[in-house]
Design an enzyme around this catalytic site. Structure first.
Site, short mmCIF file in Angstrom:
data_model
loop_
_atom_site.label_atom_id
_atom_site.label_comp_id
_atom_site.label_asym_id
_atom_site.label_seq_id
_atom_site.Cartn_x
_atom_site.Cartn_y
_atom_site.Cartn_z
N HIS A 154 2.49 -5.28 1.62
CA HIS A 154 1.50 -5.68 2.63
C HIS A 154 1.09 -7.13 2.44
CE1 HIS A 154 -1.84 -5.51 -0.26
NE2 HIS A 154 -1.46 -4.28 -0.62
N CYS A 169 0.45 -1.76 -5.07
CA CYS A 169 1.30 -2.24 -3.99
C CYS A 169 1.90 -3.62 -4.33
CB CYS A 169 0.50 -2.35 -2.70
SG CYS A 169 -0.02 -0.75 -2.02
#
Length: 318
Positions: A154, A169
């Site tokens: 992201h 992440c």
């Protein structure tokens, strides 16, 4: 010219041989001859001579996203004319804690090979303009009893700064994320996440694995339970936790039927598998077409294999 001449001669000789087999023994004997050829490492050695396999062998994957957690770099490679060319390289931030992800909330980024399952755009602004969702936990992760979810690639907060780490992440600057999204097809991409730079693959390993796949398939096709089980590690674990003993009993029941089987593999991808177990591993991902009189299957087949002491063994299957 001499090499080309020898190759033409070899192909012509094989073709003539197959014609003779067909003439004297019929089409089923030709099929058996071809099945045997696919089990020979020498066949795959020749097949791979001009293939670019330093990042693995790919029949359907067109994009590789390599994430090095040590250098905090993301590299994107695109398959062009059967060779992988680097089309992007960006800095990223990864999980706050070092090491391989094991459980929900441990703040670690996983190590392994993952597909991209979807793209999210309606997000909290903290995650930037979009997120690419990975398939963590994959089949091997589940067999290792790892858990957690929501491992994304992201962006950065739209209106504020953030700390130099994530909860697990992979995050990169928004313009670079949008450029990545623009230039890849998530359905034809694989993400390789490693603790350090991935060692380049050699052709000996790939040709051995391709030969292994077709030997394993042959034992499966012929319901040769002893030979079939010899391809599995004593440490084998299915995604649901079933070990080798339980798996063997399950397969013995099925193989006892002695059914005629048709098994076809296509779109074979052989991917070096980064892991925290210090194993030399590969993930085999391919399309499987399976037919018996009473059952048919069309879908994905996964094998997680280990190369050790001149042997190849299946650790996990999905």
């Amino acid at each position: 010219m001499r090499i080309i001449g020898l190759l033409v001669f070899s192909v012509a000789f094989l073709f003539a041989d197959l014609i003779d087999v067909y003439r004297t023994q019929g089409i089923e004997a030709v099929k058996e001859k071809l099945e045997q050829q696919l089990q020979e490492k020498s066949y795959w050695d020749k097949f791979l001579e001009k293939k670019d396999i330093k990042y693995g062998y790919y029949e359907s994957t067109k994009f590789l996203i390599l994430v090095d957690k040590k250098t905090k770099e993301l590299k994107v490679y695109k398959k062009i004319d059967n060779k992988f060319s680097k089309i992007a390289q960006d800095s990223v931030i990864v999980g706050e804690k070092p090491g391989d992800k094991q459980v929900e909330g441990d703040l670690k980024t996983p190590e392994g090979v993952y597909e991209l399952t979807s793209k999210l755009t309606k997000l909290d602004p903290f995650y930037g303009p979009l997120a690419l969702v990975t398939s963590y936990p994959n089949t091997f992760d589940k067999a290792q009893k790892k858990n957690g979810h929501g491992i994304w690639i992201h962006g950065m907060p739209l209106n504020e700064k953030r700390e130099e780490f994530t909860q697990g992440c992979i995050a990169l600057d928004n313009p670079n994320l949008q450029n990545l999204d623009k230039h890849i097809d998530i359905n034809e991409s694989l993400v390789l996440i490693s603790k350090e730079t991935i060692t380049e693959v050699n052709k000996e390993d790939i040709s051995s694995i391709l030969s292994f796949i077709y030997k394993w398939k042959d034992a499966w096709r012929k319901s040769d339970i002893k030979k079939y089980l010899s391809f599995y590690s004593k440490d084998f674990k299915r995604f649901d936790g079933l070990g080798l003993e339980g798996f063997a009993k399950y397969k013995e029941r099925i193989f006892s039927r002695k059914e005629n089987k048709t098994i076809i593999f296509s779109n074979i991808n052989i991917v070096p598998y980064p892991n925290s177990l210090n194993k030399k591993m590969f993930k085999v991902l391919m399309d499987e077409k399976y037919r018996t009189k009473n059952y048919k299957f069309d879908g994905k087949k996964e094998l997680f294999i280990e190369l050790k002491n001149d042997r190849i063994e299946i650790l996990t299957e999905g």
